[in-house]
Motif scaffolding. Structure first.
Motif, PDB file in Angstrom:
ATOM      1  N   GLY A   1      52.502 -42.910  25.003  1.00 11.22           N
ATOM      2  CA  GLY A   1      51.476 -42.246  24.047  1.00 11.22           C
ATOM      3  C   GLY A   1      51.062 -41.116  24.883  1.00 11.22           C
ATOM      4  N   ARG A   2      51.455 -40.565  26.062  1.00 10.10           N
ATOM      5  CA  ARG A   2      50.859 -39.581  26.870  1.00 10.10           C
ATOM      6  C   ARG A   2      51.516 -38.311  26.041  1.00 10.10           C
ATOM      7  N   VAL A   3      51.015 -38.059  24.833  1.00 10.28           N
ATOM      8  CA  VAL A   3      51.526 -36.973  24.159  1.00 10.28           C
ATOM      9  C   VAL A   3      50.953 -35.407  25.073  1.00 10.28           C
ATOM     10  N   GLY A   4      49.629 -35.582  25.671  1.00 15.71           N
ATOM     11  CA  GLY A   4      49.316 -34.456  26.308  1.00 15.71           C
ATOM     12  C   GLY A   4      49.065 -33.267  25.279  1.00 15.71           C
ATOM     13  N   ARG A   5      49.464 -32.233  25.453  1.00 11.96           N
ATOM     14  CA  ARG A   5      49.352 -31.138  24.813  1.00 11.96           C
ATOM     15  C   ARG A   5      49.805 -30.961  23.340  1.00 11.96           C
ATOM     16  N   ARG A   6      49.060 -30.202  22.413  1.00 18.78           N
ATOM     17  CA  ARG A   6      49.327 -29.939  21.070  1.00 18.78           C
ATOM     18  C   ARG A   6      50.827 -29.596  20.861  1.00 18.78           C
ATOM     19  N   ALA A   7      51.396 -30.107  19.942  1.00 20.37           N
ATOM     20  CA  ALA A   7      52.841 -29.821  19.586  1.00 20.37           C
ATOM     21  C   ALA A   7      52.747 -28.972  18.264  1.00 20.37           C
ATOM     22  N   ALA A   8      52.389 -27.826  18.445  1.00 19.48           N
ATOM     23  CA  ALA A   8      52.345 -26.655  17.401  1.00 19.48           C
ATOM     24  C   ALA A   8      53.611 -25.800  17.273  1.00 19.48           C
ATOM     25  N   GLY A   9      54.013 -25.337  16.137  1.00 17.24           N
ATOM     26  CA  GLY A   9      55.164 -24.399  15.911  1.00 17.24           C
ATOM     27  C   GLY A   9      56.521 -25.126  16.009  1.00 17.24           C
ATOM     28  N   GLY A  10      56.479 -26.452  15.665  1.00 13.86           N
ATOM     29  CA  GLY A  10      57.770 -27.044  15.808  1.00 13.86           C
ATOM     30  C   GLY A  10      58.998 -26.547  14.633  1.00 13.86           C
ATOM     31  N   ARG A  11      60.161 -26.629  14.967  1.00  9.60           N
ATOM     32  CA  ARG A  11      61.306 -26.150  14.008  1.00  9.60           C
ATOM     33  C   ARG A  11      61.266 -26.874  12.753  1.00  9.60           C
ATOM     34  N   GLY A  12      60.690 -28.101  12.882  1.00  7.49           N
ATOM     35  CA  GLY A  12      60.483 -28.796  11.366  1.00  7.49           C
ATOM     36  C   GLY A  12      59.147 -28.575  10.914  1.00  7.49           C
ATOM     37  N   ARG A  13      58.992 -29.325   9.657  1.00  6.97           N
ATOM     38  CA  ARG A  13      57.622 -29.209   9.036  1.00  6.97           C
ATOM     39  C   ARG A  13      57.205 -30.426   8.857  1.00  6.97           C
ATOM     40  N   GLY A  14      56.063 -30.604   8.591  1.00  3.84           N
ATOM     41  CA  GLY A  14      55.208 -31.883   8.530  1.00  3.84           C
ATOM     42  C   GLY A  14      55.365 -32.973   9.506  1.00  3.84           C
ATOM     43  N   LEU A  15      55.054 -34.006   9.256  1.00  9.95           N
ATOM     44  CA  LEU A  15      55.224 -35.263  10.342  1.00  9.95           C
ATOM     45  C   LEU A  15      56.252 -35.180  10.946  1.00  9.95           C
ATOM     46  N   HIS A  16      57.594 -35.072  10.514  1.00 11.71           N
ATOM     47  CA  HIS A  16      58.797 -35.173  10.924  1.00 11.71           C
ATOM     48  C   HIS A  16      58.949 -34.133  11.891  1.00 11.71           C
ATOM     49  N   GLY A  17      58.587 -33.018  11.786  1.00 14.19           N
ATOM     50  CA  GLY A  17      58.551 -31.745  12.706  1.00 14.19           C
ATOM     51  C   GLY A  17      57.782 -32.177  14.091  1.00 14.19           C
TER      52      GLY A  17
ATOM     53  N   MET B   1      57.899 -35.317  25.377  1.00 14.74           N
ATOM     54  CA  MET B   1      57.622 -36.313  26.267  1.00 14.74           C
ATOM     55  C   MET B   1      58.887 -36.831  27.013  1.00 14.74           C
ATOM     56  N   ILE B   2      60.153 -36.548  26.557  1.00 12.34           N
ATOM     57  CA  ILE B   2      61.319 -36.679  27.046  1.00 12.34           C
ATOM     58  C   ILE B   2      61.781 -35.656  28.030  1.00 12.34           C
TER      59      ILE B   2
ATOM     60  N   VAL C   1      72.428 -52.344  21.112  1.00 21.95           N
ATOM     61  CA  VAL C   1      71.905 -51.436  22.576  1.00 21.95           C
ATOM     62  C   VAL C   1      70.495 -50.819  21.940  1.00 21.95           C
ATOM     63  N   GLY C   2      70.430 -50.430  20.797  1.00 22.22           N
ATOM     64  CA  GLY C   2      69.391 -49.600  20.335  1.00 22.22           C
ATOM     65  C   GLY C   2      69.230 -48.181  20.625  1.00 22.22           C
ATOM     66  N   THR C   3      68.363 -47.319  20.697  1.00 19.84           N
ATOM     67  CA  THR C   3      68.063 -46.160  20.953  1.00 19.84           C
ATOM     68  C   THR C   3      67.437 -45.858  22.397  1.00 19.84           C
ATOM     69  N   ARG C   4      68.196 -45.158  23.184  1.00 26.88           N
ATOM     70  CA  ARG C   4      67.616 -45.043  24.596  1.00 26.88           C
ATOM     71  C   ARG C   4      67.630 -43.528  25.029  1.00 26.88           C
ATOM     72  N   VAL C   5      66.853 -43.059  25.796  1.00 28.21           N
ATOM     73  CA  VAL C   5      66.511 -41.954  26.293  1.00 28.21           C
ATOM     74  C   VAL C   5      68.004 -41.546  27.168  1.00 28.21           C
ATOM     75  N   ARG C   6      68.598 -40.265  26.973  1.00 31.90           N
ATOM     76  CA  ARG C   6      69.935 -40.024  27.799  1.00 31.90           C
ATOM     77  C   ARG C   6      69.335 -39.261  29.037  1.00 31.90           C
ATOM     78  N   PRO C   7      70.303 -38.929  30.196  1.00 36.08           N
ATOM     79  CA  PRO C   7      69.829 -38.581  31.346  1.00 36.08           C
ATOM     80  C   PRO C   7      70.023 -36.940  30.999  1.00 36.08           C
ATOM     81  N   VAL C   8      69.349 -36.102  31.821  1.00 36.29           N
ATOM     82  CA  VAL C   8      69.474 -34.760  31.557  1.00 36.29           C
ATOM     83  C   VAL C   8      70.857 -34.069  31.554  1.00 36.29           C
ATOM     84  N   SER C   9      71.803 -34.917  32.131  1.00 35.36           N
ATOM     85  CA  SER C   9      73.217 -34.259  32.255  1.00 35.36           C
ATOM     86  C   SER C   9      73.884 -34.334  30.737  1.00 35.36           C
ATOM     87  N   ASP C  10      73.172 -35.115  29.810  1.00 32.03           N
ATOM     88  CA  ASP C  10      73.672 -35.273  28.457  1.00 32.03           C
ATOM     89  C   ASP C  10      73.153 -34.293  27.440  1.00 32.03           C
TER      90      ASP C  10
END
Length: 294
Positions: free
Chosen positions: A51-67, A76-77, A123-132
């Motif tokens: 939940g450590r979202v930190g700074r605001r996430a404005a100007g996303g390439r998507g719109r609405g809650l999805h973006g 965060m990743i 397995v579910g959804t997992r964060v991938r390493p930077v190399s990917d």
């Protein structure tokens, strides 16, 4: 409604209204200092770091809650708040951010396409390493450029520009597209007027179009595919990395020399003028020599 959900919905309405147009200086999320994490909403329980979202996430390439959710999770990743191999439970994300399963599912699909996460049966959804990660993705470039990796990202962008743009300038001089060449001249004039009026936003937009047009004029489709890197570099530049970062008469003069060389069909002159424009960053100097006077 939670404060987080309200913030996301408010940001979504601002994006839909067109108030946050391309090139605006407040478009990027990591413009503040690292000290503003104290007021960020957090998740309860053992997964508080999610939940450590930190700074605001404005100007996303998507719109609405999805973006907004794509921006939140992506930042965060990339910032390391969600480390490699970290499991992401869609139901938990939906509950914590108060968004629907559809929003979560579509957001994770976007992140998967960028190489940030992977979803596998049993397995579910997992964060991938930077190399990917797809490090050429404009969103990832932006998130890296305003996160903990900002110095590395900006150095890498500068190095890539040294590889792409002098070659593009040389190739562009061999193409007699008068309409595009005139447009380049127009962009230089707009940059000059914007600089005189102190209008940095108009300057940056004209600058970005100048470089995009030049790469198109080169007539190399593979270079055109890399044009997004140059565009991203111009948008996230925040320090003395290239001449384009500082709206001044010297930068405008270099742009004018490039346009003149292209109009004259002078490939060597166009390449040299571009190299003079891309002033050497201290970290780039090791791999790219400073341009020499002729």
């Amino acid at each position: 409604m939670s404060t987080l959900a309200h913030t996301m919905m408010t940001a979504a309405r601002s994006a839909d209204s067109g108030l946050a147009g391309p090139g605006e200086l407040d478009r990027y999320p990591y413009t503040g200092s690292t000290g503003d994490r104290a007021g960020a909403p957090v998740w309860d329980g053992p997964d508080q770091d999610l939940g450590r979202v930190g700074r605001r996430a404005a100007g996303g390439r998507g719109r609405g809650l999805h973006g907004q959710l794509v921006q939140q999770l992506g930042q965060m990743i990339v910032s390391g708040d969600l480390g490699a191999d970290r499991p992401l439970v869609p139901e938990e994300i939906g509950q914590r951010f108060e968004v629907s399963r559809t929003v979560v599912r579509e957001s994770l699909r976007v992140l998967e396409a960028k190489g940030l996460v992977s979803a596998r049966p049993n397995v579910g959804t997992r964060v991938r390493p930077v190399s990917d990660w797809n490090l050429l993705d404009p969103d990832i470039i932006e998130w890296r450029a305003f996160g903990p990796q900002r110095d590395d990202q900006r150095r890498e962008l500068s190095e890539m520009r040294w590889t792409i743009e002098p070659l593009a300038a040389r190739l562009a001089a061999g193409h007699g597209r008068e309409d595009v060449q005139q447009r380049l001249v127009d962009m230089v004039e707009i940059m000059g007027h914007a600089h005189a009026q102190g209008d940095s936003i108009t300057f940056s937009r004209a600058d970005a179009e100048f470089h995009s047009l030049l790469i198109q004029l080169a007539g190399n489709r593979m270079l055109e595919h890399l044009a997004g890197i140059v565009s991203a570099a111009l948008h996230v530049s925040g320090g003395p990395v290239t001449g384009c970062d500082r709206p001044n008469e010297t930068a405008i003069a270099h742009h004018a020399r490039i346009a003149d060389a292209l109009a004259a069909g002078d490939s060597s002159g166009a390449e040299a003028a571009m190299r003079h424009l891309l002033l050497v960053h201290p970290e780039v100097e090791r791999v790219v020599p400073a341009p020499r006077e002729h």
